[in-house]
Design a protein around this motif. Structure first.
Motif, PDB file in Angstrom:
ATOM      1  N   VAL A 207       0.814  -1.215   0.000  1.00  0.00           N
ATOM      2  CA  VAL A 207       0.000   0.000   0.000  1.00  0.00           C
ATOM      3  C   VAL A 207       0.853   1.273   0.000  1.00  0.00           C
ATOM      4  CG1 VAL A 207      -1.744   1.308   1.274  1.00  0.00           C
ATOM      5  CG2 VAL A 207      -1.948  -1.157   1.064  1.00  0.00           C
ATOM      6  N   GLU A 208       1.854   1.298   0.860  1.00  0.00           N
ATOM      7  CA  GLU A 208       2.658   2.530   0.937  1.00  0.00           C
ATOM      8  C   GLU A 208       3.409   2.794  -0.368  1.00  0.00           C
ATOM      9  OE1 GLU A 208       4.704   4.310   4.037  1.00  0.00           O
ATOM     10  OE2 GLU A 208       3.847   3.035   5.587  1.00  0.00           O
ATOM     11  N   ASN A 209       3.902   1.732  -1.001  1.00  0.00           N
ATOM     12  CA  ASN A 209       4.589   1.921  -2.292  1.00  0.00           C
ATOM     13  C   ASN A 209       3.628   2.455  -3.345  1.00  0.00           C
ATOM     14  OD1 ASN A 209       7.221   1.155  -1.618  1.00  0.00           O
ATOM     15  ND2 ASN A 209       6.643  -1.011  -1.672  1.00  0.00           N
ATOM     16  N   LEU A 210       2.390   1.923  -3.324  1.00  0.00           N
ATOM     17  CA  LEU A 210       1.399   2.408  -4.277  1.00  0.00           C
ATOM     18  C   LEU A 210       1.057   3.870  -4.009  1.00  0.00           C
ATOM     19  CD1 LEU A 210      -1.062  -0.643  -4.489  1.00  0.00           C
ATOM     20  CD2 LEU A 210       0.573   0.125  -6.208  1.00  0.00           C
ATOM     21  N   LEU A 211       0.916   4.198  -2.733  1.00  0.00           N
ATOM     22  CA  LEU A 211       0.576   5.583  -2.388  1.00  0.00           C
ATOM     23  C   LEU A 211       1.688   6.538  -2.811  1.00  0.00           C
ATOM     24  CD1 LEU A 211      -1.098   5.246   1.146  1.00  0.00           C
ATOM     25  CD2 LEU A 211      -2.174   5.977  -0.988  1.00  0.00           C
ATOM     26  N   ARG A 212       2.944   6.096  -2.685  1.00  0.00           N
ATOM     27  CA  ARG A 212       4.054   6.964  -3.113  1.00  0.00           C
ATOM     28  C   ARG A 212       3.973   7.199  -4.625  1.00  0.00           C
ATOM     29  NH1 ARG A 212       7.280   4.691   1.155  1.00  0.00           N
ATOM     30  NH2 ARG A 212       8.048   2.997  -0.146  1.00  0.00           N
ATOM     31  N   GLY A 213       3.515   6.158  -5.356  1.00  0.00           N
ATOM     32  CA  GLY A 213       3.341   6.314  -6.796  1.00  0.00           C
ATOM     33  C   GLY A 213       2.227   7.287  -7.111  1.00  0.00           C
ATOM     34  N   GLY A 215       1.190   9.556  -5.176  1.00  0.00           N
ATOM     35  CA  GLY A 215       1.582  10.866  -4.667  1.00  0.00           C
ATOM     36  C   GLY A 215       2.262  11.732  -5.702  1.00  0.00           C
ATOM     37  N   GLN A 216       2.853  11.108  -6.713  1.00  0.00           N
ATOM     38  CA  GLN A 216       3.488  11.900  -7.783  1.00  0.00           C
ATOM     39  C   GLN A 216       2.437  12.592  -8.641  1.00  0.00           C
ATOM     40  OE1 GLN A 216       5.910   8.952  -9.715  1.00  0.00           O
ATOM     41  NE2 GLN A 216       7.395   8.879  -8.032  1.00  0.00           N
ATOM     42  N   LEU A 217       1.200  12.102  -8.576  1.00  0.00           N
ATOM     43  CA  LEU A 217       0.121  12.703  -9.365  1.00  0.00           C
ATOM     44  C   LEU A 217      -0.755  13.628  -8.532  1.00  0.00           C
ATOM     45  CD1 LEU A 217      -1.008   9.418 -11.189  1.00  0.00           C
ATOM     46  CD2 LEU A 217       0.541  11.165 -12.068  1.00  0.00           C
ATOM     47  N   LEU A 218      -0.941  13.298  -7.267  1.00  0.00           N
ATOM     48  CA  LEU A 218      -1.829  14.071  -6.389  1.00  0.00           C
ATOM     49  C   LEU A 218      -1.030  14.644  -5.225  1.00  0.00           C
ATOM     50  CD1 LEU A 218      -4.838  11.572  -6.257  1.00  0.00           C
ATOM     51  CD2 LEU A 218      -4.774  13.739  -7.498  1.00  0.00           C
ATOM     52  N   LEU A 224       0.489  13.269   2.447  1.00  0.00           N
ATOM     53  CA  LEU A 224       0.111  12.196   3.368  1.00  0.00           C
ATOM     54  C   LEU A 224       1.229  11.159   3.500  1.00  0.00           C
ATOM     55  CD1 LEU A 224      -2.131  10.695   5.044  1.00  0.00           C
ATOM     56  CD2 LEU A 224      -2.772   9.571   2.904  1.00  0.00           C
ATOM     57  N   THR A 225       1.818  10.799   2.364  1.00  0.00           N
ATOM     58  CA  THR A 225       2.854   9.743   2.408  1.00  0.00           C
ATOM     59  C   THR A 225       4.062  10.176   3.238  1.00  0.00           C
ATOM     60  OG1 THR A 225       3.875  10.520   0.355  1.00  0.00           O
ATOM     61  CG2 THR A 225       2.221   8.775   0.167  1.00  0.00           C
ATOM     62  N   GLU A 226       4.258  11.478   3.341  1.00  0.00           N
ATOM     63  CA  GLU A 226       5.439  11.955   4.090  1.00  0.00           C
ATOM     64  C   GLU A 226       5.373  11.609   5.574  1.00  0.00           C
ATOM     65  OE1 GLU A 226       5.806  16.080   3.225  1.00  0.00           O
ATOM     66  OE2 GLU A 226       6.436  15.746   1.147  1.00  0.00           O
ATOM     67  N   VAL A 227       4.177  11.349   6.059  1.00  0.00           N
ATOM     68  CA  VAL A 227       4.063  11.003   7.493  1.00  0.00           C
ATOM     69  C   VAL A 227       3.701   9.538   7.694  1.00  0.00           C
ATOM     70  CG1 VAL A 227       3.501  13.330   8.272  1.00  0.00           C
ATOM     71  CG2 VAL A 227       1.652  11.800   7.553  1.00  0.00           C
ATOM     72  N   LEU A 228       3.720   8.762   6.653  1.00  0.00           N
ATOM     73  CA  LEU A 228       3.412   7.342   6.816  1.00  0.00           C
ATOM     74  C   LEU A 228       4.640   6.594   7.348  1.00  0.00           C
ATOM     75  CD1 LEU A 228       1.272   6.621   3.619  1.00  0.00           C
ATOM     76  CD2 LEU A 228       0.504   6.994   5.961  1.00  0.00           C
ATOM     77  N   PRO A 229       4.414   5.475   8.057  1.00  0.00           N
ATOM     78  CA  PRO A 229       5.544   4.796   8.711  1.00  0.00           C
ATOM     79  C   PRO A 229       6.611   4.285   7.738  1.00  0.00           C
ATOM     80  CG  PRO A 229       3.513   3.518   8.932  1.00  0.00           C
ATOM     81  CD  PRO A 229       3.123   4.859   8.403  1.00  0.00           C
ATOM     82  N   THR A 255      12.405  10.869   0.706  1.00  0.00           N
ATOM     83  CA  THR A 255      11.198  11.694   0.622  1.00  0.00           C
ATOM     84  C   THR A 255      11.217  12.846   1.624  1.00  0.00           C
ATOM     85  OG1 THR A 255      10.010   9.685  -0.005  1.00  0.00           O
ATOM     86  CG2 THR A 255       8.671  11.600   0.600  1.00  0.00           C
ATOM     87  N   VAL A 256      11.619  12.576   2.863  1.00  0.00           N
ATOM     88  CA  VAL A 256      11.669  13.642   3.884  1.00  0.00           C
ATOM     89  C   VAL A 256      13.061  13.658   4.514  1.00  0.00           C
ATOM     90  CG1 VAL A 256       9.192  13.592   4.440  1.00  0.00           C
ATOM     91  CG2 VAL A 256      10.747  12.057   5.634  1.00  0.00           C
ATOM     92  N   PRO A 257      13.461  14.798   5.094  1.00  0.00           N
ATOM     93  CA  PRO A 257      14.777  14.865   5.733  1.00  0.00           C
ATOM     94  C   PRO A 257      14.904  13.862   6.883  1.00  0.00           C
ATOM     95  CG  PRO A 257      13.780  17.045   5.532  1.00  0.00           C
ATOM     96  CD  PRO A 257      12.730  16.064   5.149  1.00  0.00           C
ATOM     97  N   GLY A 258      16.148  13.471   7.183  1.00  0.00           N
ATOM     98  CA  GLY A 258      16.409  12.445   8.187  1.00  0.00           C
ATOM     99  C   GLY A 258      15.884  12.791   9.564  1.00  0.00           C
ATOM    100  N   ASP A 259      16.078  14.042  10.006  1.00  0.00           N
ATOM    101  CA  ASP A 259      15.640  14.373  11.368  1.00  0.00           C
ATOM    102  C   ASP A 259      14.119  14.356  11.480  1.00  0.00           C
ATOM    103  OD1 ASP A 259      15.443  16.537   9.724  1.00  0.00           O
ATOM    104  OD2 ASP A 259      16.327  17.992  11.113  1.00  0.00           O
ATOM    105  N   GLN A 260      13.452  14.817  10.438  1.00  0.00           N
ATOM    106  CA  GLN A 260      11.985  14.777  10.442  1.00  0.00           C
ATOM    107  C   GLN A 260      11.502  13.317  10.435  1.00  0.00           C
ATOM    108  OE1 GLN A 260      10.001  16.915   7.210  1.00  0.00           O
ATOM    109  NE2 GLN A 260       8.184  15.604   7.454  1.00  0.00           N
ATOM    110  N   ALA A 261      12.179  12.504   9.649  1.00  0.00           N
ATOM    111  CA  ALA A 261      11.807  11.086   9.580  1.00  0.00           C
ATOM    112  C   ALA A 261      12.002  10.414  10.936  1.00  0.00           C
ATOM    113  CB  ALA A 261      12.650  10.385   8.516  1.00  0.00           C
TER     114      ALA A 261
END
Lengths: 286, 294
Positions: A207-213, A215-218, A224-229, A255-261
């Motif tokens: 699911v997360e891989n699909l959402l990242r895909g 996410g490139q369109l929406l 949303l994907t930036e805060v997913l586990p 996708t997000v910086p290391g400290d935020q992750a």
């Protein structure tokens, strides 16, 4: 009796039963095999066969050899964690919590007057001990294999710095602990192992891989994907080992910086524990 | 026998699942040192009541409380299948801060010490049940709750379990025994309550519920026999027996008086015996669910 004493007792009890549980050893064994296969064996075969396309596109033999040396162990140690390591730890967490309902062991425990919160925290702590043990064994194995390769290939042995080892352990702990505790939460939610393992694996691997895909369109999906586990765990590891060229290592992203992750992953750890406690305290045990 | 100190009690205890009332305003009290039988057909609400008493499920309304020193076997034993019986009890002992010696004591008590190192998943149903009872005995709790403890046991095992419960009671432990095996309950319980369709029908001493000794009379013609019987024992003192005779609530030494009165009224007396109602008969009268109880 104080909560600390009760929690300590429950932790000892849970450690005792986890040590004897084949599922723990099978999970650990599967992780170690995958870790060695993708961390060393395929790279080594590519290196010895002279086929640069075998394991990692576009790398030279010198680069492949460097990746297998002791000072590169922290990177190799981490790279499989967002995908395989996380999924396996999530399965283990779901089994630890879910089987307590399936086998009726939570019921047996609580019926003898054992308090719910200390028992649950004891279970979480013992699962944490398994995560730490997994990290230590994985690192030791990786280091051992790299030393053998360095010796076999007559290379100078340069050990990784204490800083890089500490950083790798910290990040690896956060990622594996997060997935183990999310699995624990799923097992508690589903009150059984099968559904929680299935749902967790589909989420983590698909699911997360699909959402990242998507996410490139929406744009909002991307946010949303930036805060997913999975994205957070992949970004944390990616910030340390690098994403690399081409397809890179599965699950490792930037996708997000290391400290935020790291903060997001830590938040999931806390959230999973608190949510599990709340559920176990409130719900009927049947 | 009992110190009249409650170790467990419920007050208007109610549990509703959707539109089904599983337990309906049940009020009962278990006194220290007694063996308390909790009777009811399958699905009557026994296990749900016990679960609420132990805090496993929340009541919809009302309250339930029990001493914190409790050991329980509820609706079948739940243990780790990959561990031995002994290791399972040791895990429980660790949780409760009990020494391993306690594990050995309870294994001996339920006659499982010899098979203690076998894996739980290899146990027979009866052995699993005995391990569940062993878990409930650990730590010598003030209150032991046993929900259908003889399920899966062979006749010898059932006799052993009965002896164990009697032995526990002699040792001053309070036992709350849920069962639908009425002969067993009659034999070992001091007080009982009967639950049916979620409602508590009766609570009291076993002797009170059985109503003492009666005289069983078979005589013809029946209308004349009934008239004589009601004159001697009163309207409320006569009821029909299950085999068509009459049961008179009179002491056994009134048998000659009854015989004389019947013969004097021109009634032929075929049989007159002292009879004591079994708990089973009382239970059937209360629940009218004979088929639900073995």
């Amino acid at each position: 009796m104080s909560t600390i004493v009760s929690t300590t007792r429950s932790t000892r009890a849970e450690l005792m039963r986890l040590r004897a549980w084949p599922a723990v050893w099978i999970t650990l064994g599967a992780w170690l095999v995958l870790s060695l296969l993708f961390g060393y064996l395929f790279t080594y075969l590519s290196y010895t066969s002279g086929d640069p396309g075998f394991a990692d596109e576009g790398t030279t033999q010198a680069q492949q050899l460097a990746r297998m040396m002791p000072d590169a162990v922290p990177n190799v140690f981490l790279q499989g964690m967002p995908m395989f390591g996380g999924a396996l730890m999530m399965v283990l967490g779901a089994l630890v919590a879910g089987n307590g309902y399936g086998w009726g062991t939570w019921k047996t425990l609580f019926a003898q007057g054992v308090r719910r919160t200390p028992a649950l925290v004891g279970s979480v702590l013992s699962l944490t001990a398994v995560v730490v043990g997994t990290l230590v064994v994985t690192f030791a194995l990786d280091l051992g294999v790299s030393l053998v390769i360095a010796t076999t290939e007559s290379q100078d042995v340069v050990m990784p710095s204490a800083g890089s080892v500490g950083e790798a352990f910290g990040a690896g702990f956060l990622v594996l602990e997060m997935w183990a505790l999310l699995g624990f939460l799923l097992g508690t939610l589903a009150r059984g192992p099968a559904l929680s393992v299935g749902l967790g694996l589909v989420w983590a691997l698909v699911v997360e891989n699909l959402l990242r895909g998507v996410g490139q369109l929406l744009g909002w999906v991307e946010t949303l994907t930036e805060v997913l586990p999975g994205t957070s765990a992949g970004s944390l590891i990616g910030a340390i080992v690098g994403v690399g060229d081409g397809d890179g290592t599965p699950g490792v992203v930037d996708t997000v910086p290391g400290d935020q992750a790291a903060l997001t992953v830590a938040a999931y750890v806390v959230l999973a524990v608190l949510a599990s406690i709340a559920l176990v305290r409130r719900r009927d045990v049947t | 026998m009992t110190a009249n100190t409650p170790v467990a009690s419920t007050e208007s205890l109610t549990k509703v699942y959707g539109d089904r009332v599983a337990v309906d305003k049940v009020t009962m009290t278990v006194q220290r040192g007694e063996v308390y039988g909790f009777l009811g057909p399958n699905g009557a609400g026994k296990t749900t009541t016990l679960r609420m008493l132990l805090g496993l499920i929340r009541p919809t309304s009302g309250s339930a409380s029990a001493t914190s020193s409790v050991g329980a076997l509820i609706e079948g034993p739940g243990f780790f299948p990959y561990l031995s019986g002994r290791a399972n009890l040791r895990v429980l002992a660790r949780h409760r801060g009990l020494p391993d010696a306690e594990v050995e004591r309870v294994l001996e008590r339920v006659d499982l010490a010899g098979r203690g190192d076998d894996r739980f998943k290899g146990y027979s149903l009866g052995m699993k049940q005995r391990l569940g009872v062993a878990a409930a005995l650990m730590g010598d709790p003030e209150l032991i709750v046993l929900d259908e403890p003889t399920n899966g046991l062979d006749p010898a095992g059932m006799a052993d379990m009965r002896a164990l419960v009697v032995d526990l009671a002699r040792g001053g432990q309070t036992v709350l025994l849920s069962s639908h095996l009425l002969a067993e309950v009659q034999e070992i319980c001091h007080r009982v309550s009967v639950i049916h369709d979620g409602r508590l029908l009766r609570e009291g001493g076993v002797a009170d519920l059985r109503g003492g000794v009666s005289l069983r009379v078979r005589a013809t013609p029946e209308p004349e026999a009934l008239a004589v019987a009601m004159r001697l024992a009163g309207d409320d003192g006569v009821r029909r027996d299950t085999d068509g005779g009459l049961l008179l609530t009179l002491p056994a030494d009134r048998a000659p008086d009854v015989t004389r009165a019947l013969v004097g009224a021109g009634v032929d007396v075929h049989e007159i015996t002292a009879a004591e109602r079994s708990l089973e008969e009382v239970f059937f009268e209360m629940t009218s669910q004979k088929e639900a109880v073995r």
